[in-house]
Each structure stands twice: as structure tokens, then as C-alpha cells.
Design a protein around this motif. Structure first.
Motif, short mmCIF file in Angstrom:
data_model
loop_
_atom_site.label_atom_id
_atom_site.label_comp_id
_atom_site.label_asym_id
_atom_site.label_seq_id
_atom_site.Cartn_x
_atom_site.Cartn_y
_atom_site.Cartn_z
N ALA A 331 53.15 -3.67 79.67
CA ALA A 331 52.53 -2.56 80.38
C ALA A 331 53.29 -1.27 80.11
N GLY A 332 52.53 -0.15 80.09
CA GLY A 332 53.13 1.16 79.98
C GLY A 332 53.65 1.50 78.59
N ILE A 333 54.62 2.42 78.56
CA ILE A 333 55.18 2.94 77.31
C ILE A 333 56.51 2.26 77.03
N VAL A 334 56.73 1.90 75.79
CA VAL A 334 57.98 1.25 75.38
C VAL A 334 58.80 2.22 74.54
N ARG A 335 60.07 2.41 74.94
CA ARG A 335 60.95 3.35 74.23
C ARG A 335 61.76 2.62 73.16
N SER A 336 61.08 2.03 72.23
CA SER A 336 61.75 1.35 71.11
C SER A 336 61.17 1.87 69.81
N HIS A 337 61.86 1.55 68.72
CA HIS A 337 61.44 2.03 67.41
C HIS A 337 61.57 0.89 66.39
N PRO A 338 60.82 0.95 65.31
CA PRO A 338 60.97 -0.06 64.26
C PRO A 338 62.42 -0.17 63.81
#
Length: 366
Positions: A331-338
Motif C-alpha cells: 500500500a502507498g508509496i515506497v521509498r526504494s530504488h532499483p
């Protein structure tokens, strides 16, 4: 309205078997959906029920009447095709009325039914137009209206929404469900779209290679797929499948040890060293902030792709032994990157275990 019974139905085209040993019974007034990948035989079943295909062997009953040798025009079924099949030289009103006129229905009754059907499908202002003056969604509603106006004992719908854009497909799907609730006519609906199957059906029939894989209520089939084919076909994104070795206290997944809770170990009935395929839905995986350890049902993964979808985010992650990508839906926004590493917490109460050789579900067992 009528029940529909298929008994060991088979249809062959020369040396190719399109459907084999198909048996089920649809109670009067229910909405059943035939779903499966292209070439699975779902449209052949529908056309066989309609009388457009000849039965090679088996029996077909509509109501209490054996239909094997009854021509299509005498079966009292209405079929809606993917391509609408409207008469281009006729108006909307004439298209809706056509089936009734062919059956010599009283003209006054025809006029009343056309108005009633047009009102229920929001077509009243379009009755004088011809198909070329209509949008795709309007044409589809006219085709549905023509079928409804006949008041048949059985509706057959072959991917009727596949040519519509996404928003119109959603709207028309809701209209279809509402119409069925109002009319209560037995309906068989063919689609490859799992969303349509899940939202419309009283019961789903999942097909593959001309054979039934599973029949059940949509949520039951989604939660407890009979085999790996059903598990990966129903659901968007599909169920994740992980190759694993059972070690007693844990599953060995490419060298990572996934701890198994004690109560689950007692119910698994697996042998140490046994190879299995684990199935877990993307929504049953969470991102954990704590480190992976042998006492927890977690996996260390690498982020490959992030797809923000507004109210939720789809993350595609890879295990470090290159077993393929897993889908994680949060749910919502995830603050991760490839390239980031994540610890994933699996809900082991939602785990399915499949036989890697046959694909059949081994756990849960009911």
C-alpha cells in the motif's frame, strides 16, 4: 430461464481435440464464467452450447431437454459476440427488435420491449441512429439489448467487452452485473480477463488445453487454487512461485533459509529434502525493517523495478541466485530504488505448496 448440464462433452476437429471430457451443471439463473488462456477451449464450449459446433461425444441439456441434435435456432439462447454483429443498415431500434420480429412477436409487444431495454441500457436517445454513428461501447450495449429483448432462457457472451477501452469496459461490466441481478437469466460468459471473471461470476470454470482445471466461487479459486496453472493465471500480478527444498524447520530457497512456524510444520506433511514449489500472492508479502535471521520467515532480495500505481506500489524484486523476479504489492508509496536490498516478510498462513512435477496443490489440504 433454464439450468445447463454438460456431461462428458468432447469436441474434435480432425485430429485436434478442442475440448475433452467437460462436465458441469449450471443452476437456473446463475452467472458462470469460463476463463483461461487463448486456445483453452472456452469459446468452443460456448459455441457448442449455442449449437454452432457439433458435439463429438457426450451430452448437453438445456433445462430438461437433450440438445445434441437440436439446431441452433430452436435452442432459445441469445449469443453476444466479440465483434457485436450488428446490422449496419438498421437503426438501433431495428437491431434490438430484429430477433423478436423473426419470431413473429406481437408488434406492440416488440415496441414496448425495445423501449424498456433501451431505457435499462441508456440507449433511449440513440434509437434512430445506425451502428456507424455509435461508439464501440454504444454498439456493445445495442448487441446486449438485442439479446435481452428476446428474453431467452440462456445468455451466451463471448468476450463481449474485449474491444472496449479500460474505463468503458469497467462501466459496461458493472452494467452487465446489474442487468443479470434484475433479469436473473442463466448466463455463460467467456473471457480471458481475470478481472471480469472475478467480478462477474457466481462460479468460475478455469480451463487449460481443453480440460477443466478448477470450478468454484471466485474468491475460493483465488485463495485456494487447485494447481499451479490456476494459481499463476488468476491474479494480477499473479501468484509468485518459488522453487524450494523442505528442510524440516525451514524451506531452502536458493541458499536462503525461510523459517517455518511450528504450527505450520505440523500440518505440511512433507519429507526432509523434498523439493516443492511455494506459492505466495504479492499482497501477502511485506517489506520488513528488521534484519533477516533464521528465526523469521523472511527473504533478502534486490529491487529490480518499481511501479507506482497510486494507492499501491508494485515492486519487482530478484533473489540473489537468479531464480527470477518476485512481485510484491504494498500500500502507498515506497521509498526504494532499483539496486536497493529489501527484507521481505512472507505471510506463511497464506502459503500454497505445489508438487513441482504435477503442479497439483499439496498444501493446504481440505
Amino acid at each position: 430461464m433454464a439450468k445447463v448440464i454438460l456431461e462428458h462433452l468432447k469436441r474434435k476437429f480432425n485430429n485436434v481435440t478442442a475440448i475433452e471430457d467437460i462436465s458441469f451443471e449450471i443452476p437456473d439463473g446463475e452467472f458462470w464464467v469460463l476463463v483461461g488462456p487463448s486456445g483453452c477451449g472456452k469459446s468452443t464450449i460456448l459455441r457448442t452450447i449455442a449449437g454452432l459446433e457439433t458435439i463429438t461425444s457426450g451430452k448437453l441439456f438445456i433445462g430438461d431437454r437433450l440438445m445434441n441434435d437440436i439446431p441452433a435456432r430452436q435452442r432459445d439462447v441469445a449469443m453476444v459476440f466479440q465483434n457485436y454483429a450488428l446490422y449496419p443498415h438498421m437503426t438501433v431500434a431495428q437491431n434490438i427488435a430484429f430477433g423478436m420480429e423473426m419470431r413473429k412477436v406481437n408488434p406492440k409487444m416488440i415496441q414496448e420491449r425495445v423501449k424498456t431495454v433501451a431505457r435499462s441500457l441508456s440507449l433511449e436517445h440513440l434509437l434512430d441512429r445506425k451502428p456507424k454513428q455509435l461508439s464501440g461501447g454504444q454498439q456493445q450495449r445495442v448487441a446486449l439489448g438485442r439479446a435481452i429483448a428476446r428474453q431467452p432462457q440462456l445468455f451466451l457472451l463471448d468476450e463481449p467487452l474485449s474491444n472496449l477501452d479500460a474505463q468503458l469496459r469497467d462501466d459496461t461490466r458493472a452494467e452487465l452485473k446489474q442487468l443479470h441481478q434484475q433479469l436473473g437469466i442463466t448466463t455463460i460468459y467467456v473471457t480471458h480477463d481475470q478481472v471480469e471473471a472475478m467480478t462477474l461470476a457466481d462460479q468460475i470454470v478455469v480451463l487449460n488445453q481443453g480440460k477443466i482445471q478448477q470450478i468454484g466461487e471466485p474468491q475460493s479459486v483465488y485463495t485456494l487454487p487447485a494447481n499451479q496453472m490456476v494459481a499463476t493465471f488468476l491474479g494480477n500480478p499473479p501468484m509468485n512461485i518459488l522453487s524450494a527444498i523442505y528442510r524440516g524447520d525451514n524451506f531452502d530457497i536458493g541458499g536462503q533459509l525461510l523459517a517455518i512456524p511450528k504450527d505450520l510444520r505440523q500440518r505440511l506433511r512433507l519429507s526432509s529434502g523434498q523439493r516443492v514449489n511455494l506459492g505466495i500472492r504479492p499482497e501477502h508479502i511485506k517489506i520488513s525493517n528488521s534484519e533477516v535471521n533464521l528465526q523469521q520467515s523472511k527473504l533478502l532480495v534486490e529491487v529490480k523495478l518499481i511501479e507506482p500505481l497510486g494507492r499501491e506500489t508494485l515492486i519487482r524484486v530478484g533473489l540473489f541466485d537468479s531464480l527470477g523476479l518476485l512481485n510484491v504489492q504494498v500500500a502507498g508509496i515506497v521509498r526504494s530504488h532499483p539496486g536497493d536490498n529489501l527484507n521481505l516478510q512472507l505471510d506463511m498462513n497464506q502459503l500454497c505448496v505445489f508438487n513441482p512435477s504435477t503442479g497439483e496443490r499439496m498444501f493446504p489440504i481440505f
